[in-house]
Design a protein around this motif. Sequence first.
Motif, short mmCIF file in Angstrom:
data_model
loop_
_atom_site.label_atom_id
_atom_site.label_comp_id
_atom_site.label_asym_id
_atom_site.label_seq_id
_atom_site.Cartn_x
_atom_site.Cartn_y
_atom_site.Cartn_z
N ARG A 48 -37.53 -11.94 -21.98
CA ARG A 48 -38.29 -13.15 -21.65
C ARG A 48 -37.86 -14.32 -22.54
NH1 ARG A 48 -43.83 -14.46 -23.19
NH2 ARG A 48 -43.84 -12.48 -24.27
N TYR A 49 -37.58 -14.01 -23.81
CA TYR A 49 -37.16 -15.06 -24.75
C TYR A 49 -35.76 -15.56 -24.40
CZ TYR A 49 -41.18 -13.17 -27.12
OH TYR A 49 -42.45 -12.73 -27.40
N LEU A 50 -34.92 -14.66 -23.91
CA LEU A 50 -33.58 -15.06 -23.48
C LEU A 50 -33.67 -16.01 -22.29
CD1 LEU A 50 -30.48 -14.78 -23.66
CD2 LEU A 50 -30.69 -12.80 -22.15
N LEU A 69 -34.62 -20.92 -17.68
CA LEU A 69 -34.61 -20.48 -16.29
C LEU A 69 -36.04 -20.29 -15.81
CD1 LEU A 69 -31.75 -17.84 -16.45
CD2 LEU A 69 -31.67 -20.08 -15.41
N LYS A 70 -36.34 -20.78 -14.62
CA LYS A 70 -37.67 -20.64 -14.06
C LYS A 70 -37.82 -19.29 -13.38
CE LYS A 70 -38.76 -25.51 -13.38
NZ LYS A 70 -39.00 -25.67 -14.75
N GLU A 71 -39.06 -18.84 -13.29
CA GLU A 71 -39.35 -17.53 -12.71
C GLU A 71 -38.86 -17.43 -11.27
OE1 GLU A 71 -43.33 -15.12 -11.42
OE2 GLU A 71 -43.47 -16.45 -13.13
N ILE A 130 -35.19 -15.06 -7.24
CA ILE A 130 -34.21 -15.18 -6.15
C ILE A 130 -32.88 -14.55 -6.56
CG2 ILE A 130 -32.84 -16.84 -4.81
CD1 ILE A 130 -35.34 -18.68 -4.86
N ALA A 131 -32.42 -14.87 -7.78
CA ALA A 131 -31.15 -14.30 -8.27
C ALA A 131 -31.25 -12.79 -8.39
CB ALA A 131 -30.80 -14.92 -9.62
N GLY A 132 -32.40 -12.30 -8.88
CA GLY A 132 -32.59 -10.85 -9.00
C GLY A 132 -32.55 -10.16 -7.65
N GLY A 133 -33.17 -10.79 -6.65
CA GLY A 133 -33.13 -10.23 -5.30
C GLY A 133 -31.72 -10.14 -4.76
N ILE A 134 -30.92 -11.18 -5.02
CA ILE A 134 -29.52 -11.18 -4.55
C ILE A 134 -28.72 -10.08 -5.25
CG2 ILE A 134 -27.37 -12.51 -4.53
CD1 ILE A 134 -29.18 -15.04 -4.16
N VAL A 135 -28.89 -9.97 -6.58
CA VAL A 135 -28.15 -8.96 -7.34
C VAL A 135 -28.53 -7.56 -6.88
CG1 VAL A 135 -27.88 -7.96 -9.64
CG2 VAL A 135 -27.75 -10.43 -9.36
N ASN A 182 -40.76 -11.26 -17.38
CA ASN A 182 -40.90 -12.70 -17.24
C ASN A 182 -41.91 -13.06 -16.16
OD1 ASN A 182 -39.91 -15.38 -18.06
ND2 ASN A 182 -39.26 -15.52 -15.92
N GLY A 183 -41.96 -12.26 -15.10
CA GLY A 183 -42.86 -12.55 -13.99
C GLY A 183 -44.32 -12.39 -14.36
#
Length: 196
Positions: A58-60, A66-68, A73-78, A127-128
């Motif tokens: 979360r700190y990174l 970076l916004k949640e 969205i990026a996590g879903g793509i990966v 983070n979420g």
Amino acid sequence: MSTLSAGMMLFLIMDPLGNVPLFLSLLKNVAPERRRLVLARELVIALVVLFVFLFGGRYLLQLLQLKEESVGIAGGIVLFLIGVRMIFPPKSGGVFGDVQGEPFIVPMAIPGVAGPSAMAAVMLLANGNPGRAADWSVALFLAWLATAVILMSSTYLYRWLGRSVLTALERLMGMLLVALSVQMFLDGVVAYLRMR
């Protein structure tokens, strides 16, 4: 996302059934009496790394501003790409090449169990919903424990199920991961549209 859903997602990402043939090939040059010890050591290292990303990720993300929504969205793509790769694996040879001697950290712990996708997933969870760290810790530990049980019994599983059944199960896990990734992507898009 519930604790059980998070645990299932992490278990699918760790892909223990897909790792069985790979781990057996990585351990073939290790003395038989040391194989279980080496595998246990690598699994513990992977768990520690994933907990570091769970609590420090979360700190990174804050450091990178970076916004949640964008991370979702990026996590879903990966995760989608990883799921597709599980369903349609590349035709080339081994992912890690020929490892001589006893593996240490790379490639079994990282990226075998604690791969970039698992690290990204635990960062997304933390983070979420930062207030649910205990839930995510339980989900991570249960996913890791199920992975550890499967990998510690890899020799018996390989003999009992055979490569074709393990491949079919890995493809099924890939399908489930694709469905989860699409949901994560859509949740990120909906959250982004609500902001505007």
